[in-house]
Motif scaffolding. Structure first.
Motif, mmCIF file in Angstrom:
data_model
loop_
_atom_site.group_PDB
_atom_site.id
_atom_site.type_symbol
_atom_site.label_atom_id
_atom_site.label_comp_id
_atom_site.label_asym_id
_atom_site.label_seq_id
_atom_site.Cartn_x
_atom_site.Cartn_y
_atom_site.Cartn_z
ATOM 1 N N MET A 191 25.216 51.740 -39.097
ATOM 2 C CA MET A 191 24.927 52.546 -38.183
ATOM 3 C C MET A 191 23.830 52.934 -37.738
ATOM 4 S SD MET A 191 28.283 53.138 -36.871
ATOM 5 C CE MET A 191 28.451 54.547 -35.996
ATOM 6 N N ASN A 192 23.093 53.128 -38.826
ATOM 7 C CA ASN A 192 21.460 53.662 -38.660
ATOM 8 C C ASN A 192 20.926 52.515 -38.157
ATOM 9 O OD1 ASN A 192 21.978 56.204 -39.850
ATOM 10 N ND2 ASN A 192 21.311 55.661 -41.717
ATOM 11 N N ALA A 193 21.025 51.313 -38.561
ATOM 12 C CA ALA A 193 20.339 50.075 -38.071
ATOM 13 C C ALA A 193 20.802 49.854 -36.531
ATOM 14 C CB ALA A 193 20.470 48.715 -38.773
ATOM 15 N N PHE A 194 22.037 50.026 -36.188
ATOM 16 C CA PHE A 194 22.388 49.634 -34.993
ATOM 17 C C PHE A 194 21.668 50.795 -33.844
ATOM 18 C CE2 PHE A 194 24.816 50.914 -31.299
ATOM 19 C CZ PHE A 194 25.004 49.972 -30.538
ATOM 20 N N PHE A 195 21.851 52.238 -34.127
ATOM 21 C CA PHE A 195 21.320 53.106 -33.348
ATOM 22 C C PHE A 195 19.774 53.093 -33.527
ATOM 23 C CE2 PHE A 195 25.436 54.842 -33.681
ATOM 24 C CZ PHE A 195 25.852 55.252 -32.327
ATOM 25 N N LYS A 196 19.150 52.911 -34.515
ATOM 26 C CA LYS A 196 17.484 52.717 -34.310
ATOM 27 C C LYS A 196 17.076 51.532 -33.583
ATOM 28 C CE LYS A 196 13.846 52.425 -37.380
ATOM 29 N NZ LYS A 196 13.030 52.210 -38.591
ATOM 30 N N THR A 197 18.111 50.504 -33.356
ATOM 31 C CA THR A 197 17.545 49.382 -32.473
ATOM 32 C C THR A 197 17.967 49.848 -31.144
ATOM 33 O OG1 THR A 197 17.917 47.771 -34.399
ATOM 34 C CG2 THR A 197 18.084 46.803 -32.144
ATOM 35 N N PHE A 198 18.980 50.392 -30.824
ATOM 36 C CA PHE A 198 19.393 50.784 -29.565
ATOM 37 C C PHE A 198 18.539 51.744 -29.087
ATOM 38 C CE2 PHE A 198 22.948 53.035 -26.821
ATOM 39 C CZ PHE A 198 23.171 52.241 -25.945
ATOM 40 N N ALA A 199 18.275 52.729 -29.819
ATOM 41 C CA ALA A 199 17.381 53.797 -29.269
ATOM 42 C C ALA A 199 15.928 53.135 -28.912
ATOM 43 C CB ALA A 199 17.156 55.005 -30.415
ATOM 44 N N SER A 200 15.467 52.312 -29.655
ATOM 45 C CA SER A 200 14.239 51.510 -29.197
ATOM 46 C C SER A 200 14.197 50.823 -28.218
ATOM 47 C CB SER A 200 13.684 50.670 -30.656
ATOM 48 O OG SER A 200 12.768 49.899 -30.395
ATOM 49 N N PHE A 201 15.403 49.980 -27.844
ATOM 50 C CA PHE A 201 15.563 49.267 -26.665
ATOM 51 C C PHE A 201 15.612 50.211 -25.450
ATOM 52 C CE2 PHE A 201 19.037 48.094 -23.531
ATOM 53 C CZ PHE A 201 18.377 46.900 -23.229
ATOM 54 N N LEU A 202 16.343 51.239 -25.665
ATOM 55 C CA LEU A 202 16.175 52.254 -24.479
ATOM 56 C C LEU A 202 14.838 52.677 -24.249
ATOM 57 C CD1 LEU A 202 19.391 54.366 -25.535
ATOM 58 C CD2 LEU A 202 19.342 52.956 -23.454
#
Length: 171
Positions: A110-121
């Motif tokens: 979950m941390n890896a997904f959301f960190k990548t998602f936040a960076s993408f946004l």
């Protein structure tokens, strides 16, 4: 010599096909191509509860639906999220390929997904949030809402940590 080669070849092929399928049957996890069931072999009928995930960004107490900012079709991202990130938290489930599942592995994904998602946004849409909420809603087969959205958890972007609202260790 040729007969010996053909016999050896036959046993190699049988081993490559049979052993993974025996493993799948013994462990209870089905994953293409090692499955006895057709792809998407879980059956959905009128009694099956259907749910949709939604991500919501929060900045200065203002909530923003992130569906338009996925960068991919909604179905693609949500399927990826459910099958590769969220999935089942059961150690053995037909909806996961994770034999060794526990809270720590779940939280790491979950941390890896959301960190990548936040960076993408932030990179693609110049959107920066204090947190990203993970929401779920019950729907009918036509995706019409049958309930209100419920928050499952949130990702604190400053801490780079996902917090589950159903996690006893967060209380």
């Amino acid at each position: 010599m040729k007969e010996h080669f053909n016999k050896t070849y036959k046993y190699i092929i049988i081993t490559l096909v049979l052993l993974p399928n025996i493993f799948v049957m013994a462990v209870g996890i089905e994953s293409f191509p090692f499955t006895c069931a057709p792809m998407f072999g879980h059956y959905i009928n009128e009694e099956t509860d259907l749910y949709l995930f939604k991500f919501e960004g929060v900045v200065n107490n203002k909530k923003i639906n992130l569906t338009e900012y996925y960068g991919k079709p909604e179905g693609y991202l949500i399927r990826h999220f459910f099958s590769k990130v969220y999935g089942s938290t059961d150690a053995i489930s037909p909806f996961t390929n994770k034999l060794h599942e526990n809270h720590s592995y779940f939280k790491t994904r979950m941390n890896a997904f959301f960190k990548t998602f936040a960076s993408f946004l932030e990179k693609e849409y110049n959107l920066k949030f204090e947190k990203i909420n993970l929401m779920v809603i019950k729907v009918d087969p036509n995706r019409n809402p049958l309930s209100e959205y419920k928050m499952l958890g949130f990702f604190n972007t400053n801490e780079s940590q996902y917090y589950s609202l159903h996690d006893e260790s967060n209380k």
